[in-house]
Structures are given as C-alpha cells and as structure tokens.
Design an enzyme around this catalytic site. Sequence first.
Site, PDB file in Angstrom:
ATOM      1  N   GLN A  37       0.917  -1.093  -0.047  1.00  0.00           N
ATOM      2  CA  GLN A  37       0.091   0.010  -0.054  1.00  0.00           C
ATOM      3  C   GLN A  37       0.805   1.461  -0.117  1.00  0.00           C
ATOM      4  O   GLN A  37       1.733   1.574   1.044  1.00  0.00           O
ATOM      5  CB  GLN A  37      -1.010  -0.098   1.098  1.00  0.00           C
ATOM      6  CG  GLN A  37      -1.892   1.147   1.146  1.00  0.00           C
ATOM      7  CD  GLN A  37      -2.951   1.288   2.539  1.00  0.00           C
ATOM      8  OE1 GLN A  37      -2.955   0.181   2.926  1.00  0.00           O
ATOM      9  NE2 GLN A  37      -3.511   2.479   2.525  1.00  0.00           N
ATOM     10  N   CYS A  40      -6.631   1.555   1.824  1.00  0.00           N
ATOM     11  CA  CYS A  40      -6.499   0.169   2.168  1.00  0.00           C
ATOM     12  C   CYS A  40      -7.912  -0.677   2.029  1.00  0.00           C
ATOM     13  O   CYS A  40      -8.024  -1.765   2.091  1.00  0.00           O
ATOM     14  CB  CYS A  40      -6.441   0.490   3.901  1.00  0.00           C
ATOM     15  SG  CYS A  40      -7.740   1.131   4.734  1.00  0.00           S
ATOM     16  N   HIS A  58      -8.387   0.594   9.801  1.00  0.00           N
ATOM     17  CA  HIS A  58      -7.387   0.289   8.249  1.00  0.00           C
ATOM     18  C   HIS A  58      -8.244  -1.236   8.131  1.00  0.00           C
ATOM     19  O   HIS A  58      -8.865  -1.857   8.958  1.00  0.00           O
ATOM     20  CB  HIS A  58      -6.276  -0.092   8.824  1.00  0.00           C
ATOM     21  CG  HIS A  58      -5.416  -0.746   7.926  1.00  0.00           C
ATOM     22  ND1 HIS A  58      -4.981   0.120   6.774  1.00  0.00           N
ATOM     23  CD2 HIS A  58      -4.591  -1.859   7.854  1.00  0.00           C
ATOM     24  CE1 HIS A  58      -3.979  -0.712   6.034  1.00  0.00           C
ATOM     25  NE2 HIS A  58      -3.941  -2.007   6.434  1.00  0.00           N
ATOM     26  N   ASP A  93      -2.323  -7.658   4.255  1.00  0.00           N
ATOM     27  CA  ASP A  93      -2.480  -6.266   4.846  1.00  0.00           C
ATOM     28  C   ASP A  93      -1.493  -5.347   3.853  1.00  0.00           C
ATOM     29  O   ASP A  93      -0.040  -5.726   4.002  1.00  0.00           O
ATOM     30  CB  ASP A  93      -2.296  -6.308   6.115  1.00  0.00           C
ATOM     31  CG  ASP A  93      -2.296  -4.833   6.647  1.00  0.00           C
ATOM     32  OD1 ASP A  93      -2.373  -3.545   5.929  1.00  0.00           O
ATOM     33  OD2 ASP A  93      -2.563  -4.585   7.916  1.00  0.00           O
TER      34      ASP A  93
END
Length: 235
Positions: free
Chosen positions: A89, A95, A166, A187
């Site tokens: 990211q 996200c 998030h 993630d």
Amino acid sequence: MSSRWIPLESNPEVLNSWANKAGLAHTVQFSDVYGLDEPLLAMVPQPVKAVVLLFPISPESEARRRTEDEEIKSNGQPELDPTILWIKQTISNACGTMGLIHAIANSDVTVAPESPLAQFIDQCIGKTPEERAKLLETTPLFADIHAQAASAGQSAVPTNLDTDLHFTCFVTAPSPAGTGMRVIELDGRRNGPIDRGACTDLLADAAKIIREQYMGESQSMQFNVMSLGPPSDYS
C-alpha cells in the site's frame, strides 16, 4: 504515501458497489458477519471465500505489528504459495480498495474477463509488490471506483481524511509443502503476506485470529467483519 483517497466505509453496500463496478460477478457478494461466536458465524452464507476486517489502529496494534514484522524478518515463516497476489500500500486511505483486491484476486470467484479488475490482476502477474502498487497508483479507474463507492456510503464524506481505521483480509492458499490449506492475512501496510496457520474453516479460523490478534488487545467497538461468498438468497 503518494496520494490520499477518501476512506471507504465498511458496509456490504459500499463494498459490493465497488466490486460490481470493478467486475465481480453477482453470484458472490460481501455480507456482514454480525458476531464471532458460533451461532452468528453459522448465519453467514457459505462457502466463505475471504474475510475482510476493519479494525482501529492504536499504539498497541502498531507495537504488535512492528514486533511481528521483526520476528518474521528474523525468523521467517512457513513457505507461502507463490501465486498469492499481494500489493504494497502506497496510497493513503486506499486500504479498502487494497482489501477488496486482495480478497477477490486470491479467491476462486468469478470476475468478468474484460473487466477492470480482471485486467489489473493479469497485469500484476509477474510484478513485484511495489510494481503492483505503482500500477494501482497509475490506474485512474480504481481511484474513480473507490471515490464513487466511498461517496455512496451511509455517512457523509469526511472533510478530514485522516483516519485511524484500517482494512485487512484473510484468504486461503495451499501450502507449498503439501500439508493442506493455510490461512493467509493480506495487509498492504505489512511487509508481505502473513501465514496465520492451518485452515480447516476459513470463517471460523479468521474469527479466532481476529479475537486473539486484534480484539484481545483493544477496548474499541470500531471493528467490522465481512465475508465474501454467495448472496443469502442465491441458489
């Protein structure tokens, strides 16, 4: 991070709006997981292909993240399936889109062949996580889809784009060692995919991870869990 998007609201209407515009077939959708106890998990349409979690970022969660990342860097983790598609990211507040791409691209769900998402996934194959991030940055369509979905939420679009919430997601992948399926957390803020252990039931296994790894350290009520699977009225 290179730019900043509007935070994506965590509810099935918003996630499904994003997914359908990107090219996900209507035979699967995102649904609320109303609780992590067995009776509530039993209400979730099966089979679950991915689990998406929205959680609050706190000093405790950041300390845990740094510690775990260092442990993985020093000691390694079980070998990961090389076909897992993970993106670093680099866009602030992206996200939600990252979680959706990770969930759909790493699940055996149907994506329209000529859709933006299918083309993006094809272009990601063979690229590094950083190259995939650059591709996402330079694909205006995803920024547009994200903005449309964010504006379609139940809450007003915030003027302050700073957020302490998030998205992450959990999928399954085969073990290269041939020992069965594994739960993989994806993630974009981490250093890579994280092996969370053997998988017997993705929803139940993810619920346990969420309780122990995320909720166990927090008094916050700002958690939201959704599943990717068949619609409740689909047959």
